[in-house]
Design an enzyme around this catalytic site. Structure first.
Site, PDB file in Angstrom:
ATOM      1  N   PHE A 141       0.657  -1.080   0.465  1.00  0.00           N
ATOM      2  CA  PHE A 141       0.295  -0.099  -0.127  1.00  0.00           C
ATOM      3  C   PHE A 141       0.467   0.961   0.084  1.00  0.00           C
ATOM      4  CE2 PHE A 141      -2.052   3.402   1.603  1.00  0.00           C
ATOM      5  CZ  PHE A 141      -3.471   3.450   0.993  1.00  0.00           C
ATOM      6  N   ASP A 226       9.166   3.360   2.040  1.00  0.00           N
ATOM      7  CA  ASP A 226       7.842   3.936   2.204  1.00  0.00           C
ATOM      8  C   ASP A 226       7.753   3.889   3.755  1.00  0.00           C
ATOM      9  OD1 ASP A 226       5.877   4.488   2.384  1.00  0.00           O
ATOM     10  OD2 ASP A 226       4.333   3.829   0.791  1.00  0.00           O
ATOM     11  N   LYS A 255       2.081  10.864   7.417  1.00  0.00           N
ATOM     12  CA  LYS A 255       1.143  10.587   8.350  1.00  0.00           C
ATOM     13  C   LYS A 255       1.732  12.030   9.843  1.00  0.00           C
ATOM     14  CE  LYS A 255      -1.197   6.840   6.375  1.00  0.00           C
ATOM     15  NZ  LYS A 255      -0.897   5.999   5.856  1.00  0.00           N
TER      16      LYS A 255
HETATM   17  C1  PLP Z   1      -0.825   5.759   4.233  1.00  0.00           C
HETATM   18  C2  PLP Z   1       0.000   5.746   3.377  1.00  0.00           C
HETATM   19  C3  PLP Z   1       0.011   6.242   1.903  1.00  0.00           C
HETATM   20  C4  PLP Z   1      -0.471   7.044   1.878  1.00  0.00           C
HETATM   21  O1  PLP Z   1      -0.883   8.518   1.873  1.00  0.00           O
HETATM   22  P1  PLP Z   1      -1.802   9.742   2.635  1.00  0.00           P
HETATM   23  O2  PLP Z   1      -1.136  10.547   2.590  1.00  0.00           O
HETATM   24  O3  PLP Z   1      -3.083   8.820   2.280  1.00  0.00           O
HETATM   25  O4  PLP Z   1      -2.094   9.869   0.550  1.00  0.00           O
HETATM   26  C5  PLP Z   1       1.442   5.804   1.557  1.00  0.00           C
HETATM   27  N1  PLP Z   1       1.762   4.463   2.171  1.00  0.00           N
HETATM   28  C6  PLP Z   1       2.003   4.181   3.264  1.00  0.00           C
HETATM   29  C7  PLP Z   1       2.559   3.308   3.811  1.00  0.00           C
HETATM   30  C8  PLP Z   1       0.852   4.032   3.949  1.00  0.00           C
HETATM   31  O5  PLP Z   1       0.701   3.991   5.079  1.00  0.00           O
END
Ligand code: PLP
Length: 400
Positions: A141, A226, A255
């Protein structure tokens, strides 16, 4: 009709139906607690997918927000502002990289990393035009843009949204041999979550990230980590990749970088990668704005000053141990790192959703991820006493 029902029906009528939230309407938050419109208090064990690591409305972060809101909020990058440099300086020193590029959402940080690594591939590595490949993992994700969902392995994320951006290759998560086999002369990056959050709190086999880093080095491929959900203390380290002493080439953060109050994200890397960007080839109207920068600085200050990674490590280890001690017929496994914990519900016991609904009745807010997993990821400012109390309710629900 209760106030809750009224508010939910208004959302049902006017909002696109792209979410399936629990039927609770929140109006206030403080620390690890939130209150609904009926006056009930809940323990937040989702933390907005780790965007609220510092707790709701942390006083230092709110003070920074208010102070900056009283002076200057947005200039665009057409002009300088007096906050951005200090923010990026602090961020780079904290995670140990030479440069950062500020954006707003996580998905934008991922898009930034993809663009950076592709351009590095063409201008530095010498990959033939439009041939660059990035290897990604099953069950990933990384956000919701069309490029990103195009390399998802989850049908629900992709279906109906093609055609997609080419140049991505999927391998099984945690499979070093598959990674080695997927690398070609065109490979520029390996994009990976050091621990999959949305995928169901999936911890890769020990040594995977370290082996992946070595393979990347050998093949002149950039390791792109990520850390949008795992980073900034959540897993018990500042970055989750530190668990394996891995320093990725490119790191994506988001985040918790916005302290739960404002969308702030960034892509960080060393000059070799970041210097591929020149004026005009990438940007964002709101990225690096002074309000975001001021909030980002306070968000980082809180993480460091309150040792949130240390708290997550200590409380998380204890919490997982307690959860593992619950002898429930419904639980297949308990897994995670730090305070990023997943309780896997056996298929024979149905999905995780009813367990989350029962937790909600006991005033604990947790959300299922990937059907079978109840995720527990409270704000990192939570105390052992509060977790102990929560465990009583969690025990009842898992044993019931
Ligand atoms: C939440 C998340 C994203 C995307 O972040 P948004 O602010 O919702 O665009 C990307 N990578 C990971 C691992 C995430 O948990």
């Amino acid at each position: 009709m209760s106030r809750t029902e009224k508010l939910i029906s208004e959302v049902d009528r006017w909002s696109a139906h792209n979410y399936h939230p629990l039927p609770v309407v929140l109006e206030r938050g403080e620390g690890c607690w939130v209150w609904d419109v009926e006056g009930n208090r809940y323990l937040d064990m989702l933390s907005a997918y780790s965007a609220v690591n510092q707790g709701h409305r942390h006083p230092r972060i709110i003070a920074a927000l208010n102070e900056q809101a009283g002076r200057l909020t947005l200039t665009s990058r057409a002009f300088h502002n007096d906050q951005m440099g200090a923010f990026l300086h602090q961020l780079c020193e904290l995670v140990g990289y030479e440069k950062a590029l500020p954006m707003n959402t996580g998905a934008e940080a991922v898009e930034t990393a993809i663009k950076a690594v592709r351009k590095w591939g063409y201008t530095v590595k010498g990959v033939a035009p439009d041939k660059a490949e990035i290897i990604v993992c099953d069950n990933n994700f990384h956000g919701r843009t069309t490029t990103i969902v195009g390399f998802s392995s989850e049908e629900a994320y992709r279906s109906g949204f093609g055609p997609f951006t080419p140049g991505f290759k999927l391998i099984p998560y945690g499979d070093v041999d598959a990674l080695a086999g997927a690398m070609t002369e065109h490979t520029v990056g390996f994009l990976v979550e050091p621990l999959q959050g949305e995928g169901g709190v999936v911890v890769p086999p020990e040594g995977f990230l370290k082996a992946a880093a070595r393979l990347c080095r050998e093949h002149g491929v950039k390791l792109m980590s990520d850390e949008i959900q795992t980073g900034l203390g959540r897993t018990g380290r500042m970055l989750c990749s530190e668990w394996e002493d891995v320093r990725a080439d490119v790191v994506m953060l988001g985040k918790a970088l916005g302290g739960g109050v404002y969308p702030v994200s960034a892509c960080v890397a060393d000059d070799e990668v970041m210097d591929v960007f020149t004026p005009g080839d990438h940007g964002s109207t709101f990225g690096g704005n002074p309000l975001a920068a001021a909030v980002g600085r306070a968000a980082l200050d809180v993480i460091v000053d309150e040792d949130l990674p240390g708290r997550a490590a200590e409380l998380g280890a204890w919490f997982v141990n307690e959860l593992q001690g619950i002898d429930s017929p419904h639980v297949e496994a308990v897994r995670g790192k730090g305070l990023m914990v997943g309780v896997v519900i056996k298929e024979s016991s149905g999905t995780a959703r009813p367990f989350c609904e029962k937790l909600m009745e006991r005033r604990i807010l947790a959300k299922e991820t990937h059907r079978q997993v109840v995720r527990f990821a409270p704000p990192l400012v939570i105390t052992r006493e509060i977790l102990e109390e929560a465990l009583e309710s969690i025990r009842e629900v898992l044993l019931g």
